[in-house]
Design a protein around this motif. Structure first.
Motif, PDB file in Angstrom:
ATOM      1  N   MET A  77       7.353  -3.713  -1.840  1.00  0.00           N
ATOM      2  CA  MET A  77       6.201  -4.561  -2.118  1.00  0.00           C
ATOM      3  C   MET A  77       6.534  -5.705  -3.071  1.00  0.00           C
ATOM      4  O   MET A  77       6.320  -6.875  -2.760  1.00  0.00           O
ATOM      5  N   GLU A  96      -2.840  -6.808   2.816  1.00  0.00           N
ATOM      6  CA  GLU A  96      -2.028  -6.058   3.777  1.00  0.00           C
ATOM      7  C   GLU A  96      -2.899  -5.382   4.833  1.00  0.00           C
ATOM      8  O   GLU A  96      -2.473  -5.239   5.986  1.00  0.00           O
ATOM      9  N   ILE A 151      -3.191  -7.322  -2.991  1.00  0.00           N
ATOM     10  CA  ILE A 151      -2.167  -6.873  -2.038  1.00  0.00           C
ATOM     11  C   ILE A 151      -2.747  -5.867  -1.055  1.00  0.00           C
ATOM     12  O   ILE A 151      -2.492  -5.947   0.160  1.00  0.00           O
ATOM     13  N   ARG A 152      -3.512  -4.903  -1.545  1.00  0.00           N
ATOM     14  CA  ARG A 152      -4.096  -3.887  -0.655  1.00  0.00           C
ATOM     15  C   ARG A 152      -4.999  -4.539   0.383  1.00  0.00           C
ATOM     16  O   ARG A 152      -4.937  -4.230   1.581  1.00  0.00           O
ATOM     17  N   ARG A 176       7.886   1.795  -0.447  1.00  0.00           N
ATOM     18  CA  ARG A 176       7.514   0.684   0.410  1.00  0.00           C
ATOM     19  C   ARG A 176       6.062   0.249   0.326  1.00  0.00           C
ATOM     20  O   ARG A 176       5.761  -0.893   0.573  1.00  0.00           O
ATOM     21  N   VAL A 177       5.160   1.166   0.077  1.00  0.00           N
ATOM     22  CA  VAL A 177       3.748   0.820   0.227  1.00  0.00           C
ATOM     23  C   VAL A 177       3.045   0.826  -1.110  1.00  0.00           C
ATOM     24  O   VAL A 177       3.628   1.178  -2.121  1.00  0.00           O
ATOM     25  N   ARG A 232       7.863  -8.062  -0.128  1.00  0.00           N
ATOM     26  CA  ARG A 232       6.792  -8.465   0.778  1.00  0.00           C
ATOM     27  C   ARG A 232       5.883  -9.530   0.175  1.00  0.00           C
ATOM     28  O   ARG A 232       5.233 -10.278   0.912  1.00  0.00           O
ATOM     29  N   HIS A 233       5.833  -9.608  -1.158  1.00  0.00           N
ATOM     30  CA  HIS A 233       4.890 -10.531  -1.798  1.00  0.00           C
ATOM     31  C   HIS A 233       5.583 -11.347  -2.898  1.00  0.00           C
ATOM     32  O   HIS A 233       5.299 -11.174  -4.087  1.00  0.00           O
ATOM     33  N   ARG A 244       6.469  -3.350   6.504  1.00  0.00           N
ATOM     34  CA  ARG A 244       6.045  -2.700   5.264  1.00  0.00           C
ATOM     35  C   ARG A 244       6.898  -1.473   4.961  1.00  0.00           C
ATOM     36  O   ARG A 244       7.144  -1.155   3.791  1.00  0.00           O
TER      37      ARG A 244
END
Length: 268
Positions: A259, A239, A235-236, A267-268, A199-200, A254
């Protein structure tokens, strides 16, 4: 004798403002390019000399003031905190709503890029090396491999910016669109290439660039550890904003894509 002052023709001030915004955006972007190039040299320990002049004299382990380790640590932590605070706070939607009451919306992103570049430049300029070595494999095959991997991290960062619209990310698209009298850019949720794997990918690229090194000094370790904290906080917050912007699409993404590390299915 009387004189009269001519008012600008309708639209003249607006056109001048648009041109000024483009100039401002271009200047901020050029500064970013210079500082980003300096950052690569800074982290990779590349000292560039032209003739008798040092173009890049300071790196993460060389140059800068010579001070006791405790003072160097304090200075470096303060510099890292300032950069992290600017980078995170100015990127938040709530701050942008307040900030654009002062700064025109069209140059909001360019102003962010300018501030981030100045904070990073200040960090590198005032950085205090702490040169005690934790490992050093310089001059070996492992050294060449580690340097190549680290540079690949920088390449991952750069290529990812083009996947998500490089010129929008750094404010140029906004000022050019405004200069042409077109509506502000709209955004849609897409996951090109690397974004289908993690995701990043930009943050992953930075982690690779900062941690993979043939020589790890105490100062470099402080820099790398601080960036981990900054990245996970970023990131927190990021997102949270993305969920608000894209709703169920981002929530599903997500759950589907890890991540940072493809091998980890959390995933988170």
């Amino acid at each position: 004798m009387t004189t009269t002052m001519r008012r600008p023709a309708p639209g003249t001030v607006e056109v001048a403002g648009r041109i000024a915004a483009v100039g401002y955006g271009v200047a901020a972007y050029v500064l970013f390019l210079l500082v980003f190039s300096w950052a690569i040299a800074f982290v990779e320990g590349i000292r560039i000399t032209i003739g008798d002049s040092d173009l890049v004299a300071r790196t993460i382990d060389h140059g800068g003031p010579t001070v006791p380790a405790a003072i160097a640590l304090l200075v470096n932590v303060v510099l890292l905190t300032i950069f992290a605070a600017q980078h995170s706070v100015m990127a938040r939607a709530g701050f942008k709503r307040w900030w654009t009451r002062i700064v025109p919306v069209v140059v909001e992103r360019s102003t962010y890029v300018l501030a981030a570049s100045l904070c990073l430049a200040a960090l590198m300029w005032w950085w205090c090396p702490i040169t005690a070595e934790l490992w050093d494999v310089s001059g070996t095959l492992a050294s060449s491999i580690l340097v190549a991997v680290s540079l690949a991290g920088w390449l991952l960062v750069l290529t990812t910016t083009f996947l998500i619209d490089h010129f929008d990310l750094f404010g140029l698209r906004q000022v050019v669109t405004n200069a042409r009298g077109r509506p502000a850019p709209t955004y849609r949720f897409v996951t090109p290439l690397w974004y289908g794997i993690v995701r990043h990918p930009i943050y992953l690229g930075f982690l690779i660039a900062f941690w993979v090194t043939p020589t790890m000094t105490t100062g470099h370790l402080v820099f790398a550890i601080a960036t981990i904290g900054f990245i996970f906080v970023g990131i927190r917050l990021e997102e949270r904003d993305l969920v608000r912007a894209f709703g169920a699409d981002y929530v599903a993404y997500r759950k589907r894509v890890p991540m940072l590390l493809p091998a980890l299915r959390h995933r988170v």
